[in-house]
Design a protein around this motif. Structure first.
Motif, PDB file in Angstrom:
ATOM      1  N   ALA A 113      -0.704 -12.725  12.657  1.00 46.76           N
ATOM      2  CA  ALA A 113      -1.268 -14.037  12.386  1.00 46.76           C
ATOM      3  C   ALA A 113      -1.260 -14.272  10.882  1.00 46.76           C
ATOM      4  N   ALA A 114      -0.897 -15.478  10.483  1.00 45.03           N
ATOM      5  CA  ALA A 114      -0.827 -15.776   9.052  1.00 45.03           C
ATOM      6  C   ALA A 114      -1.831 -16.867   8.717  1.00 45.03           C
ATOM      7  N   THR A 115      -2.369 -16.782   7.514  1.00 42.97           N
ATOM      8  CA  THR A 115      -3.254 -17.849   7.070  1.00 42.97           C
ATOM      9  C   THR A 115      -2.433 -18.839   6.246  1.00 42.97           C
ATOM     10  N   PRO A 116      -2.831 -20.102   6.222  1.00 41.80           N
ATOM     11  CA  PRO A 116      -2.047 -21.105   5.494  1.00 41.80           C
ATOM     12  C   PRO A 116      -1.913 -20.749   4.014  1.00 41.80           C
ATOM     13  N   THR A 117      -0.726 -21.006   3.466  1.00 45.01           N
ATOM     14  CA  THR A 117      -0.498 -20.700   2.053  1.00 45.01           C
ATOM     15  C   THR A 117      -0.368 -21.956   1.197  1.00 45.01           C
ATOM     16  N   ARG A 161       8.404 -20.920  10.323  1.00 45.79           N
ATOM     17  CA  ARG A 161       6.958 -20.844  10.031  1.00 45.79           C
ATOM     18  C   ARG A 161       6.534 -22.051   9.196  1.00 45.79           C
ATOM     19  N   TRP A 165       1.593 -24.480   5.936  1.00 48.33           N
ATOM     20  CA  TRP A 165       0.250 -25.069   5.843  1.00 48.33           C
ATOM     21  C   TRP A 165      -0.557 -24.872   7.135  1.00 48.33           C
ATOM     22  N   ALA A 217      -2.074 -22.286  10.280  1.00 47.54           N
ATOM     23  CA  ALA A 217      -2.376 -20.908  10.697  1.00 47.54           C
ATOM     24  C   ALA A 217      -1.542 -20.638  11.945  1.00 47.54           C
ATOM     25  N   SER A 218      -1.144 -19.405  12.162  1.00 50.20           N
ATOM     26  CA  SER A 218      -0.385 -19.115  13.380  1.00 50.20           C
ATOM     27  C   SER A 218      -1.027 -17.962  14.128  1.00 50.20           C
TER      28      SER A 218
END
Ligand code: SR1
Length: 360
Positions: free
Chosen positions: A38-42, A354, A357, A359-360
């Motif tokens: 899971a990624a947080t928005p960058t 991806r 902006w 979250a995934s």
């Protein structure tokens, strides 16, 4: 499902993972890999998205059947997550209607267009108009004929190759095979290329008949055709059916003729209903190679959203499949796509298109 069981499931199902063309002989344990973490928005959400002002037209050729329903559910979920309005149309198998829907999406100045399936000759003229109008476009399972468009596919050669590897192992590379195919659908044409090569590489494999139809009741139409073909060719021991509606139809025919012990089916795609068919007692459907259709729908919408935001997206995006066997499903007690995707994180591909902006 506990961890030990999940690890067993990974080994049993021989997941192809993310490496194209390379079945993972010893796949890693089903923990989150870098591609599925899971990624947080960058970056900040672009203003147009934050305001809910993005319209993406989804222009479909087909909408009935498990694959297309799951794909749509994924596209809708991603659109909701990105605060995008998804304007959906379907040709319901009528190519002229799909082309008209595409023209209308261009006229209505959608912020982006996703074309889902279709025949090149019917959609490419309108795709050219979209490109001329500078509307970003993602084409799934159809050749857009325009370098400006993003072409999204599943790895169809790998899908066919994985299913055929099981057919070869089971038959020892010889025997009469019934093949199910309809030309003109890009994914089926690509799978057909692999089948043609497979026959050259395995001269003991004899295609004794080819059947196939794609319509709003593909499985039952194919079941009727398969019954006739099996009755006319009693030596058939395998059916190559690289679309789940084909495989379901073939399974119905084989069961109705009482041939399940003798004739095995090698398919493509997966759904919860397909898993039910594959795992029911005496099922002849022994292997399928598949992506998670909902994940592919999500990727299509993400790619379109990135284009709306002015981000660069690779011209060709490919989603890898996994090989799923009847034995693996039964041994690991998997009865739904939800359980399958939990067991195989590689079926979810958050790194393909991806959105920075989100979250995934
Ligand atoms: C009629 S084309 C059917 C195929 O489209 C998607 O690629 C699915 O995998 C399905 O097999």
């Amino acid at each position: 499902m506990n961890l030990a069981r999940l690890v067993g499931a990974v080994a049993l199902l021989a997941l192809a993972g993310c490496s194209q063309g390379t079945p993972a002989a010893a796949p890693s344990a089903p923990v989150s890999s870098s591609s599925s973490a899971a990624a947080t928005p960058t970056v900040a959400v672009p203003a147009k998205f934050a305001a809910g002002n993005v319209r993406i037209a989804l222009v479909r050729q087909l909408s009935s059947g498990d694959y297309f329903e799951q794909w749509l559910a994924g596209a809708q979920a991603e659109a909701k997550a990105l605060n995008v309005r998804l304007e959906i149309s379907s040709g319901d198998g009528n190519n002229d209607k799909q082309a008209l829907n595409l023209e209308q999406a261009v006229t209505a100045k959608a912020d982006a267009i996703v074309v889902d399936h279709g025949f090149a000759q019917t959609v490419q003229p309108a795709i050219k108009k979209a490109v001329a109008a500078k509307i970003p476009l993602v084409a799934f399972d159809v050749d857009p004929g325009a370098p400006e468009a993003v072409a999204l596919t599943q790895d169809d050669h790998e899908i066919a190759g994985q299913a055929l590897s099981v057919l070869k192992a089971d038959t020892g590379g010889s025997g009469e095979v019934l093949y199910i195919y309809v030309a003109g659908f890009a994914p089926l044409d690509r799978r057909n290329e692999t089948w043609e090569q497979f026959k050259k590489d395995n001269p003991g494999i004899k295609q004794v008949a080819q059947i196939g139809v794609v319509n709003s009741s593909t499985a039952s139409a194919v079941a009727d055709q398969a019954k006739a073909a099996l009755q006319a060719n009693p030596g058939v021991k395998a059916i190559f059916a690289p679309y789940d509606e084909f495989a379901k139809g073939a399974a119905l025919a084989v069961k109705e003729l009482g041939l399940a012990e003798k004739v095995k089916i090698y398919g493509a795609d997966v759904s919860t209903a397909d898993i039910g068919v594959m795992t029911e007692p005496g099922s002849p459907w022994v292997a399928t190679s598949a992506t998670d259709p909902a994940n592919v729908g999500r990727v299509a919408v993400r790619a379109a959203a990135l284009l709306v935001a002015g981000s660069t997206v690779e011209h060709a995006l490919t989603v890898p499949p996994a090989l799923i066997t009847q034995k693996g499903l039964r041994d690991s007690g998997i009865s739904s796509v939800e359980q399958l995707t939990r067991a195989f994180p590689g079926l979810t591909t958050p790194d393909v298109a991806r959105v920075p902006w989100a979250a995934s």
